[in-house]
Design a protein around this motif. Structure first.
Motif, PDB file in Angstrom:
ATOM      1  N   LEU A 168       0.898  -1.207   0.012  1.00 24.74           N
ATOM      2  CA  LEU A 168       0.022   0.032   0.028  1.00 24.74           C
ATOM      3  C   LEU A 168       0.920   1.088   0.142  1.00 24.74           C
ATOM      4  O   LEU A 168       0.461   2.321  -0.568  1.00 24.74           O
ATOM      5  N   GLU A 169       1.923   1.338   0.750  1.00 19.47           N
ATOM      6  CA  GLU A 169       2.735   2.401   0.854  1.00 19.47           C
ATOM      7  C   GLU A 169       3.620   2.584  -0.518  1.00 19.47           C
ATOM      8  O   GLU A 169       3.792   3.824  -1.157  1.00 19.47           O
ATOM      9  N   TYR A 170       4.167   1.621  -1.109  1.00 14.67           N
ATOM     10  CA  TYR A 170       4.482   1.322  -2.413  1.00 14.67           C
ATOM     11  C   TYR A 170       3.459   2.202  -3.647  1.00 14.67           C
ATOM     12  O   TYR A 170       3.888   3.092  -4.344  1.00 14.67           O
ATOM     13  N   TRP A 171       2.266   1.590  -3.447  1.00 18.52           N
ATOM     14  CA  TRP A 171       1.336   2.118  -4.541  1.00 18.52           C
ATOM     15  C   TRP A 171       0.773   3.758  -4.158  1.00 18.52           C
ATOM     16  O   TRP A 171       0.647   4.509  -5.157  1.00 18.52           O
ATOM     17  N   ALA A 172       0.722   3.967  -2.843  1.00 16.50           N
ATOM     18  CA  ALA A 172       0.444   5.552  -2.702  1.00 16.50           C
ATOM     19  C   ALA A 172       1.626   6.485  -3.334  1.00 16.50           C
ATOM     20  O   ALA A 172       1.386   7.381  -3.803  1.00 16.50           O
ATOM     21  N   LYS A 173       2.826   5.983  -3.189  1.00 11.71           N
ATOM     22  CA  LYS A 173       3.920   6.813  -3.539  1.00 11.71           C
ATOM     23  C   LYS A 173       3.921   6.660  -5.012  1.00 11.71           C
ATOM     24  O   LYS A 173       4.399   7.864  -5.698  1.00 11.71           O
ATOM     25  N   ARG A 174       3.792   5.626  -5.512  1.00  8.90           N
ATOM     26  CA  ARG A 174       3.767   5.660  -7.172  1.00  8.90           C
ATOM     27  C   ARG A 174       2.516   6.280  -7.991  1.00  8.90           C
ATOM     28  O   ARG A 174       2.660   7.142  -8.840  1.00  8.90           O
ATOM     29  N   ALA A 175       1.528   6.394  -6.974  1.00  4.19           N
ATOM     30  CA  ALA A 175       0.479   7.121  -7.655  1.00  4.19           C
ATOM     31  C   ALA A 175       0.699   8.591  -7.481  1.00  4.19           C
ATOM     32  O   ALA A 175       0.452   9.261  -8.450  1.00  4.19           O
ATOM     33  N   ALA A 176       1.113   8.981  -6.433  1.00  2.22           N
ATOM     34  CA  ALA A 176       1.594  10.384  -6.272  1.00  2.22           C
ATOM     35  C   ALA A 176       2.644  10.908  -7.258  1.00  2.22           C
ATOM     36  O   ALA A 176       2.892  11.822  -8.057  1.00  2.22           O
ATOM     37  N   ARG A 177       3.506   9.859  -7.707  1.00  6.26           N
ATOM     38  CA  ARG A 177       4.542  10.079  -8.752  1.00  6.26           C
ATOM     39  C   ARG A 177       4.068  10.336 -10.066  1.00  6.26           C
ATOM     40  O   ARG A 177       4.441  11.216 -11.075  1.00  6.26           O
ATOM     41  N   GLU A 178       3.304   9.322 -10.419  1.00  5.60           N
ATOM     42  CA  GLU A 178       2.598   9.325 -11.774  1.00  5.60           C
ATOM     43  C   GLU A 178       1.764  10.485 -11.963  1.00  5.60           C
ATOM     44  O   GLU A 178       1.748  10.832 -13.143  1.00  5.60           O
ATOM     45  N   TRP A 179       1.206  10.793 -10.925  1.00  3.28           N
ATOM     46  CA  TRP A 179       0.268  12.031 -11.296  1.00  3.28           C
ATOM     47  C   TRP A 179       1.093  13.384 -11.337  1.00  3.28           C
ATOM     48  O   TRP A 179       0.803  14.398 -12.272  1.00  3.28           O
ATOM     49  N   SER A 180       2.155  13.484 -10.664  1.00  5.22           N
ATOM     50  CA  SER A 180       2.778  14.964 -10.337  1.00  5.22           C
ATOM     51  C   SER A 180       3.909  15.173 -11.354  1.00  5.22           C
ATOM     52  O   SER A 180       3.934  16.282 -11.774  1.00  5.22           O
TER      53      SER A 180
END
Length: 582
Positions: A522-534
């Motif tokens: 979950l921590e991985y995907w939260a960070k990845r989501a933020a990276r992909e969006w920003s």
């Protein structure tokens, strides 16, 4: 240590310092007395005027910034944001109107250290202290009660953690006197008045000394003290616990200890029906010049418009606080506060509510009143996509609305349905587009890890976030807060993995641990989501445009650096997930 000496006339006199400490040490006057014998004399009762009530947002445990609000949850911030403590200023106004002297201290906003706080307590010796306590800072927050006990302060804890965890909090922290559950204002005044009456009736303040400096020393070096240390002197300082217990037997909305030391939880107090009956918050007692937020700049603050939300989202903390019944202030009462803030020098406000747009008639009346009065204040609010329409959004923009924070949560229809969000992906797309057309900036909040989440549904959320015209997107990890339906579901299924309440810091750790999605996943995907969006052209343009504003340049730079560090942390070391798309 001081000691008594004899004057040349043979009379005893007190050495300097004895009067200040209130403790008289008697040394042997004759050779046949035992060497080193010391006799302790009862400390003199406090004579200086004391502050009646301190309303406190406690110091940070480690100097980092924490976002806290009594109707929300606490978390560490990587954004450099400090939430205005308007709710504490509201409590302070109610207490002051009841006739008590009051101070409101936002220790986090002030950058107050624990040493600063202790000096403040010894200077003012408040008779009562109201502490805003949160799960991620719980032991830290309860240390205030230990210092308070040393100066004779009766402590009350408020907030979204201690309300559902009343018994557990009182059992774990023996220096805490009272938990105020739910809506706090009238309960706090009732507790103060009731204890004061009991003290006066029993003349309990005539024999109890106040203050003992050596009680505050151990917590600096030792773990949080237990009751045995405080009772080695035979009793607590300040008002006797039995007096407090006798006073609070029938007081609604609290948890406390009865005369036998057993935890008792009284029935809850009904909600305040007329919010206009509350006095305007004591904004001037807050460090309001320091409150800033991305895009908005500063200074800014919160203005309450309503309490309660009819939606049924299973993860929402509203189940603990103001629940489903909605109570509004009148537009005229809200405008009165806005005018006061404008005169103070405020330029931006955020309308604080469980759901600002819950009642269309109120939104129209408030916006038309603002336009009619010509009040030039920029404002933001929170909303749901199913509680707005395009005409309403255009009127809000005309009245000064420049930003809406949306609870979007997920791009998966299945996850939204299971969470009882009450909306659809199509409605999300329509409402955010309408807000964008109206000229309003959009701040989207997403949750990674709600029940039913899979790698595929997380990817759907990321895809949706990139399709929407958002100016800011934040990706939180789902957190099962005590008292919510999500919490009880997580407990029943064994999804919570934690050692202490401090683990409930959603930005540095997650307590959620599914069989198919671990906390690390979950921590991985939260960070990845933020990276992909920003890390796309449009968000970067928004960031650079904001950075061109001198008022927000420093904060945006800090936010950008912190986000890059957070987003990159752990991504390279995460294990590959089936269907991850890597």
């Amino acid at each position: 240590m001081s000691e008594e000496t004899k004057s040349q006339s043979g009379e005893k006199r007190m050495a300097p310092g004895d009067k200040a400490t209130g403790i008289k040490l008697v040394a042997p006057a004759r050779a046949n007395e035992r060497s080193g014998e010391i006799r302790f004399v009862e400390m003199a009762r406090e004579r200086n005027p004391r502050l009646d009530v301190l309303v406190l947002n406690p110091p940070s445990p480690d100097g980092d910034l924490f976002l806290r609000d009594i109707a929300r949850v606490g978390r560490r911030t990587r954004d450099g944001i400090i939430w205005p403590q308007t709710a504490l200023a509201q409590i302070g106004a109610v207490v002051q109107e009841a006739g008590y002297s009051v101070d409101v201290i936002d220790a986090i906003g002030l950058g107050m250290t624990w040493e600063d706080f202790e000096r403040y307590m010894w200077k003012h010796k408040p008779r009562y202290m109201i502490i805003h306590a949160t799960a991620p800072t719980l032991t830290n927050d309860m240390r205030t009660t230990f210092v308070g006990k040393a100066v004779g302060t009766i402590s009350m804890a408020i907030g979204t953690h201690v309300t559902p965890m009343t018994r557990e909090t009182l059992e774990t922290y023996p220096t805490l006197d009272v938990v105020v559950r739910g809506e706090p204002e009238m309960t706090i005044v009732d507790v103060i008045r009731t204890i004061d009456r009991q003290v006066a009736t029993e003349h309990a303040d005539e024999t109890v000394p106040v203050g003992n400096a050596d009680l505050t020393a151990p917590w600096r070096k030792l773990p949080f003290p237990d009751a045995s240390y405080l009772t080695t002197r035979g009793r607590f300082l300040g008002v006797y616990p039995q007096v407090i217990a006798r006073a609070l037997r029938e007081t609604l909305g609290i948890g406390f200890r009865d005369e036998h030391g057993e935890i008792k939880i009284n029935p809850d107090r009904p909600f305040i029906e007329n919010l206009d009956s509350l006095p305007l918050p004591l904004h001037h007692k807050l460090p309001w010049q320091k409150y800033k937020v991305p895009i908005v700049g500063g200074p800014y603050t919160f203005v309450l418009t309503s309490r309660g939300c009819p939606a049924g989202c299973r993860y929402c903390i509203k189940h603990v606080t103001y629940q489903s019944s909605v109570r509004h202030r009148s537009p005229e009462h809200v405008l009165q506060e806005m005018v006061m803030l404008k005169e103070m020098g405020m330029h931006h406000i955020h309308f604080e509510a469980d759901l600002f747009t819950v009642k269309k008639e109120f939104v129209y009346d408030l916006c038309n009143t603002i336009i009619k009065e010509g009040l030039q204040l920029r404002w933001s609010c929170n909303s749901r996509v199913d509680f707005v329409d395009e005409e309403q959004l255009k009127l809000m923009h005309r009245a000064g609305c420049f930003l809406i924070a949306w609870g979007l949560e997920s791009g998966s229809e299945a996850v939204l349905k299971r969470a009882r969000k009450g909306t659809t992906v199509k409605r999300i797309q329509e409402s955010i587009a309408a807000s964008h057309r109206a000229g309003i900036k959009n701040w989207g909040y997403f949750i990674v890890g709600l029940p039913g989440e899979t790698v595929e549904t997380i990817q759907q959320t990321i895809t949706l976030s990139k399709l929407l015209p958002l100016d800011i997107a934040l990706f939180h990890i789902a957190t099962p807060y005590p008292g919510t339906p999500f919490y009880y579901e997580a407990v029943e299924n064994g999804w919570i993995d934690m050692n202490r309440w401090e683990d409930y810091d959603m930005y540095s750790h997650t307590v959620l641990n599914y069989p198919h999605l671990s906390s690390q996943d979950l921590e991985y995907w939260a960070k990845r989501a933020a990276r992909e969006w920003s890390l796309r052209p449009e968000p970067i343009k928004t960031f650079l445009k904001g950075a061109a504003n001198p008022d927000t340049l420093g904060q945006l730079w800090t936010i950008g650096i912190n986000h890059l560090k957070w987003m990159s942390g752990g991504l390279g070391n995460s294990r590959r997930l089936s269907g991850s798309g890597d």
